[in-house]
Design a protein around this motif. Structure first.
Motif, PDB file in Angstrom:
ATOM      1  N   TYR A 161      -3.782  -6.586   1.691  1.00 14.04           N
ATOM      2  CA  TYR A 161      -2.327  -6.691   1.735  1.00 14.04           C
ATOM      3  C   TYR A 161      -1.731  -5.351   1.338  1.00 14.04           C
ATOM      4  O   TYR A 161      -2.429  -4.493   0.795  1.00 14.04           O
ATOM      5  N   GLY A 162      -0.455  -5.121   1.638  1.00 11.24           N
ATOM      6  CA  GLY A 162       0.099  -3.770   1.604  1.00 11.24           C
ATOM      7  C   GLY A 162       0.664  -3.288   0.289  1.00 11.24           C
ATOM      8  O   GLY A 162       1.408  -2.302   0.281  1.00 11.24           O
ATOM      9  N   ALA A 163       0.361  -3.941  -0.827  1.00 13.33           N
ATOM     10  CA  ALA A 163       0.893  -3.507  -2.120  1.00 13.33           C
ATOM     11  C   ALA A 163       0.468  -2.075  -2.431  1.00 13.33           C
ATOM     12  O   ALA A 163      -0.692  -1.702  -2.234  1.00 13.33           O
ATOM     13  N   HIS A 164       1.411  -1.265  -2.925  1.00 17.26           N
ATOM     14  CA  HIS A 164       1.143   0.136  -3.238  1.00 17.26           C
ATOM     15  C   HIS A 164       1.640   0.462  -4.648  1.00 17.26           C
ATOM     16  O   HIS A 164       2.238  -0.397  -5.321  1.00 17.26           O
ATOM     17  N   THR A 165       1.427   1.691  -5.086  1.00 17.19           N
ATOM     18  CA  THR A 165       1.735   2.042  -6.477  1.00 17.19           C
ATOM     19  C   THR A 165       3.213   1.923  -6.823  1.00 17.19           C
ATOM     20  O   THR A 165       3.574   1.750  -7.985  1.00 17.19           O
ATOM     21  N   GLY A 166       4.077   1.974  -5.817  1.00  9.64           N
ATOM     22  CA  GLY A 166       5.501   1.823  -6.063  1.00  9.64           C
ATOM     23  C   GLY A 166       5.923   0.382  -6.299  1.00  9.64           C
ATOM     24  O   GLY A 166       7.081   0.112  -6.620  1.00  9.64           O
TER      25      GLY A 166
ATOM     26  N   ILE B 229     -10.590  -8.270  -2.255  1.00  8.05           N
ATOM     27  CA  ILE B 229      -9.160  -8.187  -1.976  1.00  8.05           C
ATOM     28  C   ILE B 229      -8.737  -6.731  -2.137  1.00  8.05           C
ATOM     29  O   ILE B 229      -8.798  -6.176  -3.227  1.00  8.05           O
ATOM     30  N   TRP B 230      -8.335  -6.139  -1.042  1.00  7.27           N
ATOM     31  CA  TRP B 230      -8.028  -4.707  -0.962  1.00  7.27           C
ATOM     32  C   TRP B 230      -6.525  -4.512  -0.878  1.00  7.27           C
ATOM     33  O   TRP B 230      -5.818  -5.259  -0.211  1.00  7.27           O
ATOM     34  N   SER B 231      -6.049  -3.485  -1.548  1.00  7.25           N
ATOM     35  CA  SER B 231      -4.657  -3.056  -1.381  1.00  7.25           C
ATOM     36  C   SER B 231      -4.583  -1.549  -1.581  1.00  7.25           C
ATOM     37  O   SER B 231      -5.426  -0.966  -2.286  1.00  7.25           O
ATOM     38  N   PRO B 232      -3.591  -0.886  -0.993  1.00 11.55           N
ATOM     39  CA  PRO B 232      -3.396   0.536  -1.264  1.00 11.55           C
ATOM     40  C   PRO B 232      -3.225   0.810  -2.761  1.00 11.55           C
ATOM     41  O   PRO B 232      -3.675   1.843  -3.260  1.00 11.55           O
ATOM     42  N   TYR B 233      -2.591  -0.130  -3.461  1.00  9.86           N
ATOM     43  CA  TYR B 233      -2.381   0.014  -4.911  1.00  9.86           C
ATOM     44  C   TYR B 233      -3.714   0.150  -5.636  1.00  9.86           C
ATOM     45  O   TYR B 233      -3.884   1.008  -6.518  1.00  9.86           O
TER      46      TYR B 233
ATOM     47  N   ALA C  22      10.875   6.862   0.331  1.00 12.83           N
ATOM     48  CA  ALA C  22       9.464   7.119   0.666  1.00 12.83           C
ATOM     49  C   ALA C  22       9.327   8.089   1.830  1.00 12.83           C
ATOM     50  O   ALA C  22       8.477   8.992   1.812  1.00 12.83           O
ATOM     51  N   PHE C  23      10.167   7.928   2.858  1.00 15.07           N
ATOM     52  CA  PHE C  23      10.114   8.870   3.983  1.00 15.07           C
ATOM     53  C   PHE C  23      10.481  10.281   3.506  1.00 15.07           C
ATOM     54  O   PHE C  23       9.861  11.269   3.918  1.00 15.07           O
ATOM     55  N   GLU C  24      11.473  10.367   2.634  1.00 14.43           N
ATOM     56  CA  GLU C  24      11.884  11.675   2.106  1.00 14.43           C
ATOM     57  C   GLU C  24      10.749  12.313   1.313  1.00 14.43           C
ATOM     58  O   GLU C  24      10.451  13.499   1.480  1.00 14.43           O
ATOM     59  N   LYS C  25      10.100  11.533   0.443  1.00 16.59           N
ATOM     60  CA  LYS C  25       8.994  12.060  -0.365  1.00 16.59           C
ATOM     61  C   LYS C  25       7.810  12.474   0.502  1.00 16.59           C
ATOM     62  O   LYS C  25       7.085  13.406   0.169  1.00 16.59           O
ATOM     63  N   ALA C  26       7.629  11.767   1.617  1.00 18.72           N
ATOM     64  CA  ALA C  26       6.519  12.086   2.525  1.00 18.72           C
ATOM     65  C   ALA C  26       6.823  13.293   3.406  1.00 18.72           C
ATOM     66  O   ALA C  26       5.939  13.794   4.107  1.00 18.72           O
TER      67      ALA C  26
ATOM     68  N   SER D  75       0.404   5.562  -2.771  1.00 17.61           N
ATOM     69  CA  SER D  75       1.832   5.293  -2.868  1.00 17.61           C
ATOM     70  C   SER D  75       2.378   4.920  -1.484  1.00 17.61           C
ATOM     71  O   SER D  75       1.678   5.028  -0.467  1.00 17.61           O
ATOM     72  N   LYS D  76       3.635   4.523  -1.443  1.00 24.43           N
ATOM     73  CA  LYS D  76       4.284   4.222  -0.164  1.00 24.43           C
ATOM     74  C   LYS D  76       4.330   5.469   0.717  1.00 24.43           C
ATOM     75  O   LYS D  76       4.099   5.396   1.924  1.00 24.43           O
ATOM     76  N   SER D  77       4.588   6.621   0.105  1.00 26.67           N
ATOM     77  CA  SER D  77       4.611   7.880   0.857  1.00 26.67           C
ATOM     78  C   SER D  77       3.237   8.205   1.434  1.00 26.67           C
ATOM     79  O   SER D  77       3.135   8.708   2.563  1.00 26.67           O
ATOM     80  N   ASP D  78       2.181   7.910   0.684  1.00 22.33           N
ATOM     81  CA  ASP D  78       0.813   8.114   1.198  1.00 22.33           C
ATOM     82  C   ASP D  78       0.579   7.251   2.436  1.00 22.33           C
ATOM     83  O   ASP D  78      -0.022   7.703   3.421  1.00 22.33           O
TER      84      ASP D  78
END
Length: 224
Positions: free
Chosen positions: A117-122, A159-163, A210-214, A168-171
């Protein structure tokens, strides 16, 4: 190739998570209609499931959850206003536990090894996005199938997540745009259900940041 089931909302996080996993797994997407205001995300999920060539994509109607949730959160309540910054009213009670339970049942049935699932550090504001939650749920699910796992009828799942991987969302955006190009801007993040992103809700604001940070020029169409 190994199999993975991904909770696939049509939002930028889950769509970009696919871009990370697709070279290693045959991906099976599962999208939930749980009475959320933002039903536009289901339309986006259908489009991106085709674009990303998921092996299968199921849309599961659990709309009865809206009645159970009542006015406990702003995402399913018709009476409560969606805030522009994080408030706990945005948290849908153990939503990810509900989603991951169903996704994991499918994963065991498919003999898949990964549930994503898409949970990230943010997403640190959300208890059911944190790695400790995913780790405990993973342990509980595998314990629930332990006899099948020990007898090699079932495979243990992760169970895998970006978090859990520190992304991060920017990643996610940086990875996703390499695979998706400008179609990334057609993912749906908004908590409302208008023709375009409202540009005011907490999720739209997080998307913009997130787009700005990326360092990616955000071509999403916002009303504000």
């Amino acid at each position: 190739m190994k199999k993975a089931v991904i909770v696939f909302s049509g939002g930028v996080d889950s769509v970009c998570a696919v871009s990370i996993l697709k070279s290693k797994y045959d991906l099976y997407g599962i999208t939930f209609s749980y009475g959320q205001k933002a039903s536009m995300e289901i339309k986006a999920a259908k489009e991106f499931a085709k674009k990303l060539k998921l092996r299968d994509h199921k849309i599961i109607d659990i709309g009865f959850m809206k009645n159970l949730y009542g006015d406990s959160n702003v995402l399913t309540s018709t009476k409560r206003k969606i805030p522009s910054e994080f408030e706990y009213s945005i948290v849908v009670p153990i939503r990810n536990a509900v989603f991951l339970s169903i996704a994991s049942a499918w994963a065991y049935s498919l003999d898949a090894q990964l549930v994503a699932y898409g949970a990230h550090t943010g997403d640190s504001h959300y208890p059911d996005c944190r790695p400790i939650f995913a780790k405990k749920l993973e342990s509980a699910f595998n314990q629930g199938e332990i006899d099948g796992i020990n007898s090699q009828i079932r495979q243990k799942i992760e169970i895998w997540s970006p978090y859990r991987k520190g992304f991060s969302k920017s990643d996610l955006l940086k990875s996703g745009i390499k695979v998706l190009g400008d179609s990334i801007f057609k993912t749906w993040s908004c908590y409302s259900n208008k023709k375009y992103h409202c540009g005011n809700c907490e999720s739209c604001n997080n998307r913009k940041i997130a787009f700005e940070k990326a360092g990616i020029n955000d071509k999403t169409k916002y009303l504000n």
